[in-house]
Design a protein around this motif. Structure first.
Motif, mmCIF file in Angstrom:
data_model
loop_
_atom_site.group_PDB
_atom_site.id
_atom_site.type_symbol
_atom_site.label_atom_id
_atom_site.label_comp_id
_atom_site.label_asym_id
_atom_site.label_seq_id
_atom_site.Cartn_x
_atom_site.Cartn_y
_atom_site.Cartn_z
ATOM 1 N N PHE A 139 45.564 34.948 39.704
ATOM 2 C CA PHE A 139 45.595 35.048 38.236
ATOM 3 C C PHE A 139 45.456 36.498 37.787
ATOM 4 N N ILE A 140 44.505 37.225 38.362
ATOM 5 C CA ILE A 140 44.295 38.622 37.973
ATOM 6 C C ILE A 140 45.497 39.485 38.351
ATOM 7 N N ALA A 141 46.041 39.263 39.551
ATOM 8 C CA ALA A 141 47.200 40.051 39.992
ATOM 9 C C ALA A 141 48.399 39.822 39.074
ATOM 10 N N ARG A 142 48.616 38.588 38.675
ATOM 11 C CA ARG A 142 49.736 38.287 37.769
ATOM 12 C C ARG A 142 49.500 38.929 36.400
ATOM 13 N N ALA A 143 48.229 38.961 35.970
ATOM 14 C CA ALA A 143 47.913 39.587 34.689
ATOM 15 C C ALA A 143 48.167 41.094 34.738
ATOM 16 N N LEU A 144 47.934 41.700 35.897
ATOM 17 C CA LEU A 144 48.113 43.143 36.045
ATOM 18 C C LEU A 144 49.561 43.542 36.316
ATOM 19 N N LEU A 145 50.224 42.756 37.168
ATOM 20 C CA LEU A 145 51.548 43.148 37.650
ATOM 21 C C LEU A 145 52.701 42.402 36.993
ATOM 22 N N GLY A 146 52.435 41.275 36.359
ATOM 23 C CA GLY A 146 53.499 40.456 35.785
ATOM 24 C C GLY A 146 53.722 39.188 36.586
ATOM 25 N N THR A 147 54.538 38.317 36.051
ATOM 26 C CA THR A 147 54.718 36.990 36.653
ATOM 27 C C THR A 147 55.681 36.978 37.824
ATOM 28 N N GLN A 148 56.518 37.993 37.945
ATOM 29 C CA GLN A 148 57.473 38.032 39.056
ATOM 30 C C GLN A 148 56.761 38.638 40.264
ATOM 31 N N LEU A 149 56.005 37.790 40.941
ATOM 32 C CA LEU A 149 55.075 38.249 41.965
ATOM 33 C C LEU A 149 55.288 37.481 43.263
ATOM 34 N N ILE A 188 50.221 24.643 39.883
ATOM 35 C CA ILE A 188 49.114 24.742 38.926
ATOM 36 C C ILE A 188 49.682 25.316 37.634
ATOM 37 N N SER A 189 49.487 24.621 36.541
ATOM 38 C CA SER A 189 50.079 25.007 35.265
ATOM 39 C C SER A 189 49.723 26.437 34.895
ATOM 40 N N GLY A 190 50.767 27.258 34.689
ATOM 41 C CA GLY A 190 50.580 28.636 34.265
ATOM 42 C C GLY A 190 50.253 29.596 35.382
ATOM 43 N N LEU A 191 50.171 29.114 36.612
ATOM 44 C CA LEU A 191 49.764 29.976 37.715
ATOM 45 C C LEU A 191 50.767 30.004 38.855
ATOM 46 N N VAL A 192 51.660 29.037 38.905
ATOM 47 C CA VAL A 192 52.598 28.947 40.020
ATOM 48 C C VAL A 192 53.450 30.204 40.102
ATOM 49 N N ALA A 193 53.647 30.687 41.315
ATOM 50 C CA ALA A 193 54.428 31.905 41.529
ATOM 51 C C ALA A 193 55.920 31.615 41.412
ATOM 52 N N ASP A 194 56.685 32.676 41.112
ATOM 53 C CA ASP A 194 58.134 32.527 40.972
ATOM 54 C C ASP A 194 58.838 32.459 42.319
ATOM 55 N N ASP A 195 58.228 33.061 43.316
ATOM 56 C CA ASP A 195 58.845 33.078 44.637
ATOM 57 C C ASP A 195 57.853 32.558 45.669
ATOM 58 N N ALA A 196 58.362 32.030 46.760
ATOM 59 C CA ALA A 196 57.493 31.520 47.820
ATOM 60 C C ALA A 196 56.713 32.658 48.450
ATOM 61 N N SER A 197 55.548 32.345 48.959
ATOM 62 C CA SER A 197 54.747 33.356 49.636
ATOM 63 C C SER A 197 55.319 33.617 51.029
ATOM 64 N N ILE A 198 54.948 34.749 51.597
ATOM 65 C CA ILE A 198 55.429 35.150 52.918
ATOM 66 C C ILE A 198 54.225 35.304 53.836
ATOM 67 N N GLY A 199 54.194 34.545 54.919
ATOM 68 C CA GLY A 199 53.090 34.612 55.859
ATOM 69 C C GLY A 199 53.438 35.420 57.096
ATOM 70 N N VAL A 233 54.098 42.762 44.318
ATOM 71 C CA VAL A 233 53.542 42.126 45.516
ATOM 72 C C VAL A 233 52.018 42.043 45.450
ATOM 73 N N LEU A 234 51.493 40.877 45.775
ATOM 74 C CA LEU A 234 50.063 40.698 46.044
ATOM 75 C C LEU A 234 49.932 40.614 47.558
ATOM 76 N N LEU A 235 49.393 41.663 48.164
ATOM 77 C CA LEU A 235 49.278 41.733 49.618
ATOM 78 C C LEU A 235 47.851 41.386 50.041
ATOM 79 N N GLN A 236 47.702 40.283 50.756
ATOM 80 C CA GLN A 236 46.389 39.873 51.252
ATOM 81 C C GLN A 236 46.233 40.351 52.690
#
Length: 537
Positions: A139-149, A188-199, A233-236
Motif C-alpha cells: 500500500f505504501i509503495a503504491r502510494a509513493l510510486l503509483g499504481t503501475q507497480l 484485495i479491493s484497491g490494492l491489487v497490482a497491475d502486473d504479476a509479481s516476479i519471484g 518496482v517494489l523490490l523485496q
C-alpha cells in the motif's frame, strides 16, 4: 471475488462500544493470545498445538529450537501479557478503553524504537504477522510510486508462503485477522497490482543453490525489464531466509538504488530478525522499509508483525488519507502511528487485543535479551553454533546444508548477529533422501510423546527419549536431484541468551551446556523415529 460485507455500519454509542470492547478483555488469556489472527493460530483440540506446533501458554517441558518458524510463549512473557491486560483495564477506568489502548500501543512503538536504536522520525506499523505487513508495504509503495507497480521477490522459494499472494495485492487466506471472510488468491479491493509479481529463487529446480552472482543478475534483469515496460518496482530483498540465507548482495542493492533512484522502492524481509540494530539503521538511512516480527528470533508468541518505515517516507505519509477499501479487512487505526492522521481516520476502530498482547509478550523477550551483556550474547551463540554444527554432522541420518555463500564483512558492526543461528539439514533413511511427507511425519512426531512405539521389552533408557517433546523449525520444501524432499531446522533464538545468562560464570556455562545437550537429544530422537518410520501416521 472477495466475500466481504457491503452493509452500512450501524452507529454505536461510545459508551456501548467501550463496554463491548472492555468485556472482551476478560476472556481467558490463552484465548486472547490466539485471537486477532488468521487460521494459522487455530489450536488442535487434541494436541493443544497450532499448525506451527506451538501453544498459547507456556510449554517448559518441550526442548524448543524452532525460532525460524514459531515458538510457544515463555513463562516470563505469559506473565507479562497477563500484567499488561490488568494495566489496560485499570487505565481504561480513567481514560476510556480506546484512549488507553491507543496510548499503550504508542508507548510500545517508542519502546521498540529504543531497543533498535531508531530515530524518532522512524515509524512502526503493527500487524498480526509479517505477511500482513507485506500488504501494508505494498500500500505504501503504491502510494509513493503509483499504481503501475511490479513486485520483484528475492528468495521467493524461502520466504513466507503467503508472499506469492501479497506481492500481487491478493488475499493470502480465507479469513483475515479482523475476522473478515475472504477468498484466498482473489484481489484485495484497491490494492491489487497491475502486473504479476516476479519471484527469484535461491535454488534451481534440482535444489542446487544458485551462485550469488547469478541471483544478482536475475534480480537486476527483472527490475530492468519491469522499468523498461513503464512500471515502477517494489523490490523485496531477503535478509535471512528460512534457511538463513540472504540475497541479493549488498553491492547489487547499491547498484539498483543508484541506477533507478526514483523507480524502485526496496523493502527488506527481515522477518527472522537476525540482524543488528546497526544493520536496521543502515537500511532505513538508505530509504528502505523493513519487515520485522517479534515471533521469530525474539521468540515471542506467533503472530506479531511490524513494518518499520524510514523518516523520509513517514513525512510523506502524514497528509495521506486515501486508503484502499480492502485494507480495512486487515488492519485498524491503532496499528498506524498517530502522526499519520489521515490514514488512521479512515480505518476501523475495534482494537485487536490478541495482536497487542502477543507484541507485549514479544517486547518482554526483547527486553530480556537486550539486558544481557553483548559479550555474553556473542560467546553464547558462538559456542552454540560450534556445538550444533558438530552434532548434526556426526548424526548418521542427518546431512547438514551449509549456506551456499557468505558476503564479506563491511563497515557495519553486526555483532553477534553475524554468527549462524539457523542450522538446516536433510534426512536419509535406508540410503535415500526422505520424502517431503515423511519429513513432515518426523517433524510432527518429534514434537509429541511417541513412547507408544516402543515394544514392551524396550530398555528403560529409550522411554524418556521417545516421550520427550522436541520442537524445531518446520519442513521447508526442497528438491534434490529432482526428488521432492524437505529441510528441517534447528534454530537459535533469543532465549539461548536470556535463559542461560548468569553473572555466575559457572552457572552460565552449565546453562549453555544444557541447551547443547538438548540438541543432542533431539538428534537422537530423530534417529529413533526413523527406525519406526513406518509406524508414524
Amino acid at each position: 471475488m472477495p466475500r466481504t460485507s457491503s452493509a452500512t455500519p450501524i452507529a454505536v454509542s461510545p459508551e456501548r462500544e467501550h463496554k463491548s470492547h472492555l468485556g472482551a478483555l476478560f476472556a481467558p488469556l490463552d484465548f486472547l493470545l490466539t485471537s486477532g489472527g488468521d487460521a494459522r493460530l487455530k489450536i488442535d483440540p487434541v494436541q493443544k498445538l497450532n499448525g506451527y506446533g506451538c501453544r498459547p501458554f507456556p510449554r517448559p517441558e518441550a526442548f524448543t529450537f524452532a525460532s525460524s518458524t514459531a515458538t510457544s510463549i515463555s513463562e516470563r512473557a505469559y506473565a507479562r501479557a497477563g500484567q499488561a491486560r490488568e494495566e489496560l483495564i485499570n487505565a481504561s477506568l480513567s481514560l476510556g478503553l480506546v484512549e488507553a489502548f491507543d496510548e499503550r500501543v504508542s508507548q510500545m512503538r517508542s519502546e521498540l524504537k529504543k531497543h533498535f536504536q531508531l530515530e524518532d522520525e522512524t515509524e512502526i506499523v503493527f500487524s498480526p504477522s509479517g505477511t500482513d505487513s507485506q500488504l501494508h508495504a505494498l500500500f505504501i509503495a503504491r502510494a509513493l510510486l503509483g499504481t503501475q507497480l511490479v513486485s520483484v521477490i528475492a528468495a521467493a522459494d524461502q520466504t513466507g508462503s503467503g508472499t506469492v499472494h501479497t506481492a500481487s495485492g491478493c488475499h493470502f487466506g480465507d479469513r483475515t485477522a479482523q475476522g473478515v471472510a475472504v477468498e484466498k488468491g482473489s484481489p484485495i479491493s484497491g490494492l491489487v497490482a497491475d502486473d504479476a509479481s516476479i519471484g527469484i529463487s535461491l535454488s534451481d529446480e534440482n535444489g542446487i543453490p544458485c551462485s550469488l552472482d547469478a541471483i544478482d543478475a536475475a534480480i537486476v534483469d527483472a527490475v530492468s525489464k519491469a522499468i523498461e515496460n513503464g512500471n515502477k518496482v517494489l523490490l523485496q530483498i531477503m535478509n535471512s531466509s528460512k534457511l538463513g540465507w540472504s540475497a541479493p548482495s549488498r553491492n547489487c542493492v547499491k547498484k539498483i538504488c543508484a541506477r533507478w533512484p526514483n523507480a524502485v522502492q526496496i523493502i527488506v524481509d527481515a522477518c527472522q530478525m537476525r540482524l543488528s540494530p546497526a544493520r536496521i539503521k543502515h537500511h532505513l538511512d538508505c530509504g528502505h522499509m523493513v519487515l520485522a516480527t517479534g515471533s521469530k528470533f525474539f521468540t515471542g508468541p506467533p503472530f506479531s508483525g511490524a513494518l518499520v518505515v524510514p523518516g523520509e517516507i513517514s513525512r510523506r505519509l502524514e497528509d495521506m488519507s486515501n486508503i484502499p477499501l480492502g485494507l480495512h479487512a486487515y488492519t485498524n487505526r491503532y496499528d498506524w502511528p498517530k502522526r499519520w492522521r489521515g490514514i488512521r481516520d479512515h480505518l476501523p476502530t475495534p482494537p485487536n487485543f490478541g495482536q497487542w498482547l502477543r507484541w507485549e509478550a514479544a517486547l518482554e523477550e526483547i527486553r530480556a535479551y537486550r539486558s544481557v551483556p553483548a559479550s555474553f550474547r556473542h560467546s553464547a551463540f558462538e559456542r552454540f553454533a560450534t556445538a550444533v554444527t558438530q552434532i548434526i554432522a556426526s548424526a548418521p541420518s542427518l546431512k547438514p546444508i551449509p549456506s551456499p555463500h557468505t558476503e564479506p564483512a563491511d563497515e557495519i558492526d553486526d555483532g553477534e548477529m553475524a554468527l549462524a543461528k539457523i542450522f538446516p539439514f536433510t534426512l536419509r533413511h535406508d540410503g535415500e533422501v526422505l520424502s517431503f511427507d515423511d519429513c513432515t511425519k518426523i517433524y510432527r512426531a518429534l514434537n509429541r510423546d511417541m513412547s507408544h512405539l516402543l515394544p514392551a521389552n524396550a530398555p528403560d533408557t529409550e522411554k524418556p527419549l521417545a516421550a520427550q517433546p522436541c520442537h524445531i523449525g518446520q519442513p521447508v520444501a526442497l528438491r534434490i536431484n529432482g526428488r521432492p524432499t524437505a529441510v528441517l531446522r534447528i534454530s537459535a533464538g533469543a532465549r539461548i541468551v536470556s535463559e542461560t545468562w548468569s553473572s555466575d560464570e559457572n552457572m552460565a556455562d552449565e546453562n549453555i551446556r544444557r541447551e547443547i545437550e538438548q540438541v543432542a537429544i533431539i538428534c537422537r530422537k530423530i534417529e529413533f523415529l526413523l527406525k519406526h518410520l513406518h509406524g508414524l501416521s
